[in-house]
Motif scaffolding. Structure first.
Motif, PDB file in Angstrom:
ATOM      1  N   ALA A   1       0.800  -1.226   0.000  1.00 10.38           N
ATOM      2  CA  ALA A   1       0.000   0.000   0.000  1.00 10.38           C
ATOM      3  C   ALA A   1       0.830   1.271   0.000  1.00 10.38           C
ATOM      4  CB  ALA A   1      -0.942   0.004   1.200  1.00 10.38           C
ATOM      5  N   LEU A   2       2.105   1.177   0.381  1.00 13.59           N
ATOM      6  CA  LEU A   2       2.951   2.375   0.470  1.00 13.59           C
ATOM      7  C   LEU A   2       3.998   2.416  -0.644  1.00 13.59           C
ATOM      8  CD1 LEU A   2       3.508   2.381   4.345  1.00 13.59           C
ATOM      9  CD2 LEU A   2       1.788   3.625   3.042  1.00 13.59           C
ATOM     10  N   ASP A   3       3.780   1.646  -1.684  1.00 14.17           N
ATOM     11  CA  ASP A   3       4.777   1.501  -2.753  1.00 14.17           C
ATOM     12  C   ASP A   3       4.728   2.695  -3.713  1.00 14.17           C
ATOM     13  OD1 ASP A   3       6.618   0.630  -4.567  1.00 14.17           O
ATOM     14  OD2 ASP A   3       5.507  -1.142  -5.213  1.00 14.17           O
ATOM     15  N   ALA A   4       5.286   3.817  -3.296  1.00 12.86           N
ATOM     16  CA  ALA A   4       5.312   5.015  -4.139  1.00 12.86           C
ATOM     17  C   ALA A   4       6.189   4.818  -5.366  1.00 12.86           C
ATOM     18  CB  ALA A   4       5.799   6.214  -3.331  1.00 12.86           C
ATOM     19  N   GLY A   5       7.166   3.932  -5.271  1.00 12.47           N
ATOM     20  CA  GLY A   5       8.029   3.677  -6.424  1.00 12.47           C
ATOM     21  C   GLY A   5       7.254   3.164  -7.618  1.00 12.47           C
ATOM     22  N   ALA A   6       6.201   2.368  -7.380  1.00 18.08           N
ATOM     23  CA  ALA A   6       5.385   1.843  -8.479  1.00 18.08           C
ATOM     24  C   ALA A   6       4.661   2.964  -9.211  1.00 18.08           C
ATOM     25  CB  ALA A   6       4.379   0.827  -7.943  1.00 18.08           C
TER      26      ALA A   6
ATOM     27  N   GLY B   1      -4.927   6.024  -1.816  1.00 16.80           N
ATOM     28  CA  GLY B   1      -5.298   7.307  -2.395  1.00 16.80           C
ATOM     29  C   GLY B   1      -4.392   8.429  -1.905  1.00 16.80           C
ATOM     30  N   ALA B   2      -4.061   8.405  -0.617  1.00 14.41           N
ATOM     31  CA  ALA B   2      -3.192   9.442  -0.061  1.00 14.41           C
ATOM     32  C   ALA B   2      -1.773   9.334  -0.608  1.00 14.41           C
ATOM     33  CB  ALA B   2      -3.172   9.352   1.460  1.00 14.41           C
ATOM     34  N   VAL B   3      -1.279   8.103  -0.764  1.00 14.91           N
ATOM     35  CA  VAL B   3       0.073   7.904  -1.294  1.00 14.91           C
ATOM     36  C   VAL B   3       0.173   8.425  -2.727  1.00 14.91           C
ATOM     37  CG1 VAL B   3       1.780   6.163  -1.976  1.00 14.91           C
ATOM     38  CG2 VAL B   3       0.597   5.957   0.217  1.00 14.91           C
ATOM     39  N   ILE B   4      -0.828   8.095  -3.548  1.00 16.57           N
ATOM     40  CA  ILE B   4      -0.814   8.556  -4.944  1.00 16.57           C
ATOM     41  C   ILE B   4      -0.990  10.065  -5.020  1.00 16.57           C
ATOM     42  CG2 ILE B   4      -1.987   8.426  -7.176  1.00 16.57           C
ATOM     43  CD1 ILE B   4      -2.725   5.532  -6.478  1.00 16.57           C
ATOM     44  N   ALA B   5      -1.972  10.586  -4.277  1.00 13.37           N
ATOM     45  CA  ALA B   5      -2.241  12.028  -4.308  1.00 13.37           C
ATOM     46  C   ALA B   5      -1.026  12.828  -3.855  1.00 13.37           C
ATOM     47  CB  ALA B   5      -3.444  12.359  -3.435  1.00 13.37           C
ATOM     48  N   ALA B   6      -0.331  12.347  -2.844  1.00 12.73           N
ATOM     49  CA  ALA B   6       0.852  13.046  -2.352  1.00 12.73           C
ATOM     50  C   ALA B   6       1.975  13.000  -3.380  1.00 12.73           C
ATOM     51  CB  ALA B   6       1.322  12.431  -1.039  1.00 12.73           C
ATOM     52  N   THR B   7       2.072  11.890  -4.093  1.00  9.58           N
ATOM     53  CA  THR B   7       3.141  11.729  -5.081  1.00  9.58           C
ATOM     54  C   THR B   7       2.959  12.657  -6.264  1.00  9.58           C
ATOM     55  OG1 THR B   7       3.467   9.416  -4.437  1.00  9.58           O
ATOM     56  CG2 THR B   7       4.314  10.081  -6.594  1.00  9.58           C
ATOM     57  N   VAL B   8       1.716  12.759  -6.763  1.00  9.32           N
ATOM     58  CA  VAL B   8       1.467  13.574  -7.962  1.00  9.32           C
ATOM     59  C   VAL B   8       0.816  14.906  -7.642  1.00  9.32           C
ATOM     60  CG1 VAL B   8       1.284  11.525  -9.409  1.00  9.32           C
ATOM     61  CG2 VAL B   8      -0.798  12.488  -8.415  1.00  9.32           C
TER      62      VAL B   8
END
Length: 350
Positions: A253-258, A314-321
């Protein structure tokens, strides 16, 4: 083929103002709409009627414009649950196949399919896997794609309610039926794409053997339909679209690298720097641990674990982009490895 993608913010499940504006200003021909994916603000569980409400609202608006037959051919996928920072929205996909001029380039292509209705006793079974697999193959052919060109397959599938239970149903639990339906649909994608072979799959593997999965499937169950509606997205060598799609797989769930790998995949296929939208699956890791640490999402009796997983991913993706208007669907049975899930990104040139 020319495919265009329009992400539109919504103030509620019945807010069509963005779509109406595009149509009335001539920027979108409603006759070219082939699929609409939405994130609605219900609970994403069995009794989430925001999904059906959103579909009914869209159908009521489009029928006078394009007719009953054309409206019925559109794939409507409403995924309930905008927990955390997820922002309610819809993504409209259009396809034009005639009157195209000018040079082609690598770009987005799509195909759709509506399966037959499923009997209650077929939901979550090998029969469902096989019917979905044939539907996915048909959508791939309609898109003019090879299996290796496919980056994302979105499916809306049915579930079993108390009023629709039957003797042969795989479960009498409506909520569990969502998982079985999602899982069987995802295995149908894997079968169609050759990610698993027919000899590898047994009935007892569904929602049990999570070594079997698809790296591009995204399935969402709902009470608002009895068949499966399928959208296949990939890149064609000769396209008139300004968009390209790429994908990766989140290991957890925390895989921001993906997320970064999926963006690079889309851009490497010919997409530009502008991210149109991101589509991802989310799941509470069934081992009860994330990166070696215990989580309690599966032990909470007050809040469904699918809701928590959507909020986290959702939070991980939103924070990344730096954009919360992304599509994150909960429950990733046989969709990526346990605790993870596929993630796809559409990028646009210009």
């Amino acid at each position: 083929m020319k495919v265009e993608v329009f992400p539109l913010a919504q103030s509620g499940p019945d807010d069509l103002s963005g779509l109406i504006n595009l149509i009335e200003t001539g920027r979108l021909d409603p006759k070219t709409i082939v699929a609409i994916l939405g994130k609605t603000e219900g609970n994403g569980c069995v009794n989430d009627f925001t999904r059906g409400f959103a579909v009914a609202t869209l159908q009521a608006y489009l029928r006078p414009l394009i007719g009953d037959a054309a409206t019925e051919q559109i794939v409507f996928v409403m995924s309930g649950g905008t927990e955390g920072v997820l922002s309610p929205h819809m993504t409209v996909f259009t396809r034009q196949s005639e009157g195209l001029t000018g040079p082609t380039q690598p770009g987005l292509a799509l195909g759709v399919c509506h399966t037959r209705d499923f009997a209650v006793e077929e939901i979550g079974t090998l029969t469902m896997v096989q019917v979905v697999a044939e539907g996915v193959k048909g959508a791939i052919a309609a898109a003019g794609l090879a299996c290796e060109d496919v980056h994302f397959v979105q499916i809306k599938c049915p579930l079993i309610t108390a009023s629709r239970q039957g003797r042969g149903a795989i479960t009498q639990d409506s909520y569990k039926s969502m998982a079985y339906s999602r899982g069987a649909s995802a295995l149908g994608v894997a079968l169609a794409l050759g990610e698993i072979q027919p000899a590898e799959l047994r009935a007892e593997d569904i929602c049990a053997n999570y070594d079997l999965y698809s790296t591009v499937a995204s399935t969402s169950a709902g009470v608002e339909l009895r068949n499966c509606e399928i959208l296949v997205l990939g890149n064609a060598a000769e396209s008139h679209s300004d968009c390209c799609i790429g994908h990766s797989v989140m290991a957890h769930a925390l895989d921001a690298g993906a997320i970064h790998r999926a963006i690079a995949s889309a851009q490497g296929a010919g997409g530009g720097d502008r991210i149109v939208n991101i589509f991802a699956k989310a799941e509470a890791d069934p081992t009860g641990r994330v990166l070696g640490h215990r989580h309690t999402m599966l032990d909470d009796s007050d809040i469904s674990h699918t809701r928590m997983a959507r909020a986290v991913v959702g939070a991980v993706i939103a924070a990344t982009v730096q954009n919360p208007m992304v599509y994150v669907s909960g429950g990733s049975e046989h969709q990526g490895p346990p605790g993870g899930g596929p993630i796809a990104v559409i990028c646009k040139r210009g």
